[in-house]
Design a protein around this motif. Structure first.
Motif: not given
Length: 152
Positions: A87-88, A91, A122, A126
């Protein structure tokens, strides 16, 4: 899997048209009045920007919510096309895609490059990542409840 990739490619084409094509070939009157320029004042109130769009309040809401909504599917597309699951990383790539869009708008003078667009895009990324994070935690909890070690 092939359907996910086709959807992702079609979505990225749609996103490219929305970001660049509408400004190059405007069909609607509201897009014909967009000024070319930039804003580097982060978190500048959208009401201050309203004067740039000749006081049309509706554009303020479309700009803010549209930027968020347009980027919600981006993590899904990145995951389907490139197999990214962290997920990071999703993102980060969503953020970098947004920065790239604004840089291209600035360099080629296509529309209005705005640092706040990076922020709202962003946020949209998210929001697109959150279901995957929650699904992963639910999956991990189910494994733990079944007596399995979640790290295996």
């Amino acid at each position: 899997m092939k359907a996910k990739r086709i959807f992702s490619l079609l979505y990225l084409l749609f996103l490219s048209y929305v970001v660049f094509g509408i400004r190059v070939y405007p069909r609607m009157e509201v897009f014909k009045n967009i000024h070319i320029g930039y804003n580097l004042n982060i978190l500048k109130r959208y009401s201050d920007i309203n004067s740039l769009y000749k006081g049309k309040k509706i554009f303020e809401n479309i700009d803010f919510w549209g930027n968020i909504l347009l980027f919600v599917p981006v993590p899904f597309c990145l995951s389907a096309l490139f197999g990214i699951s962290k997920w990071s990383t999703l993102l980060l790539y969503g953020f970098l895609c947004s920065v790239a869009i604004e840089v291209v708008q600035f360099i080629f003078k296509i529309g209005f490059a705005d640092i706040n667009d990076v922020l709202t895009n962003t946020i949209g990324t998210l929001l697109g990542v959150l279901p995957g994070i929650l699904w992963g935690k639910t999956k991990q909890q189910n494994k733990s409840q079944n007596g399995r070690n979640s790290y295996n």
